[in-house]
Design a protein around this motif. Structure first.
Motif, PDB file in Angstrom:
ATOM      1  N   THR A   1     -20.022 -12.140  -9.004  1.00  0.00           N
ATOM      2  CA  THR A   1     -19.019 -12.472  -7.987  1.00  0.00           C
ATOM      3  C   THR A   1     -19.422 -13.723  -7.221  1.00  0.00           C
ATOM      4  O   THR A   1     -18.607 -14.627  -7.013  1.00  0.00           O
ATOM      5  CB  THR A   1     -18.824 -11.280  -7.023  1.00  0.00           C
TER       6      THR A   1
ATOM      7  N   GLY B   1     -11.528 -17.409  -8.172  1.00  0.00           N
ATOM      8  CA  GLY B   1     -12.292 -16.299  -7.617  1.00  0.00           C
ATOM      9  C   GLY B   1     -12.120 -15.045  -8.446  1.00  0.00           C
ATOM     10  O   GLY B   1     -11.202 -14.941  -9.258  1.00  0.00           O
TER      11      GLY B   1
ATOM     12  N   ALA C   1     -10.203 -17.430   0.343  1.00  0.00           N
ATOM     13  CA  ALA C   1     -11.134 -16.297   0.354  1.00  0.00           C
ATOM     14  C   ALA C   1     -10.330 -15.016   0.177  1.00  0.00           C
ATOM     15  O   ALA C   1      -9.116 -14.992   0.353  1.00  0.00           O
ATOM     16  CB  ALA C   1     -11.914 -16.258   1.661  1.00  0.00           C
ATOM     17  N   SER C   2     -11.015 -13.970  -0.160  1.00  0.00           N
ATOM     18  CA  SER C   2     -10.344 -12.689  -0.358  1.00  0.00           C
ATOM     19  C   SER C   2     -10.812 -11.695   0.689  1.00  0.00           C
ATOM     20  O   SER C   2     -11.658 -11.995   1.525  1.00  0.00           O
ATOM     21  CB  SER C   2     -10.668 -12.155  -1.749  1.00  0.00           C
TER      22      SER C   2
ATOM     23  N   SER D   1     -12.484  -9.187  -0.147  1.00  0.00           N
ATOM     24  CA  SER D   1     -13.628  -8.487  -0.752  1.00  0.00           C
ATOM     25  C   SER D   1     -14.772  -8.314   0.233  1.00  0.00           C
ATOM     26  O   SER D   1     -15.357  -7.244   0.329  1.00  0.00           O
ATOM     27  CB  SER D   1     -14.125  -9.239  -1.985  1.00  0.00           C
TER      28      SER D   1
ATOM     29  N   ASN E   1     -17.158 -17.024  -6.678  1.00  0.00           N
ATOM     30  CA  ASN E   1     -16.551 -17.116  -5.350  1.00  0.00           C
ATOM     31  C   ASN E   1     -17.309 -18.009  -4.374  1.00  0.00           C
ATOM     32  O   ASN E   1     -16.689 -18.623  -3.513  1.00  0.00           O
ATOM     33  CB  ASN E   1     -16.399 -15.724  -4.743  1.00  0.00           C
TER      34      ASN E   1
END
Length: 188
Positions: free
Chosen positions: A140, A130, A170-171, A173, A144
């Protein structure tokens, strides 16, 4: 928390990682073979920490460390071997650029060919690769979202049907981006 990935076997992140990996490794170990787990983006950061954690906690597991650059992947493997006693023979680098159809297909073919004696050569797939801030939305999403989708499409057929696992990392973000929007933008 700057050194968490260098000492992951005893880090504060260990409890969280153990819970994550428990989902991945619920199946009883095979009496004859190591359970093989592919970790995308495994050559640095969270991915490298995941590789270390798997090797520390699960001596019956072999890690395929996915890295878009083979040399960096090999370097990461050596760093992990230096840090994790008992990991020798249980980790290898796999060239894998999640944004490239041909690279993902080649990696899946390499795994399938190398372990051709096994109908389902993988026990788990950790979609960890990611990117974060500083890139465009298409860049992105290419890594991702579509990278994880591409890897699932290529590697899920190689998972053992009895207990094979996919874990997607996952982040923050998404939530961070949404929190910066006004109410009207959030509802759109």
């Amino acid at each position: 928390v700057s050194d968490w990935s260098s000492d992951v076997c005893s880090s504060d992140l260990a409890t969280c990682m153990r819970l994550l990996l428990a989902l991945l490794l619920l199946m009883e170990p095979s009496a004859t073979a190591l359970r093989r787990v592919l970790v995308t983006g495994g050559n640095k950061g969270i991915g490298q920490a995941i590789c270390k954690r798997i090797l520390c906690d699960h001596p019956d597991t072999h890690v395929l460390l996915g890295s878009r650059n083979q040399a960096r992947g090999e370097t990461a493997v050596q760093q992990i071997l230096d840090a994790v006693p008992g990991a020798a023979g249980r980790i290898e680098a796999l060239a894998l650029e999640v944004t490239d159809d041909a690279s993902v297909a080649a990696a899946a073919a390499a795994v399938s060919e190398k372990y051709s004696a096994e109908e389902a050569p993988l026990h788990g797939l950790v979609c960890n690769a990611g990117v974060g801030f500083g890139r465009s939305i298409p860049e992105t999403l290419a890594v991702n979202l579509y990278g994880a989708k591409r890897c699932c499409e290529a590697f899920v057929p190689l998972l053992t049907p009895e207990g094979g696992r996919v874990v997607t990392i996952a982040s923050a973000s998404g939530p961070n981006f949404l929190s910066a929007l006004d109410a009207a933008q959030q509802q759109a």
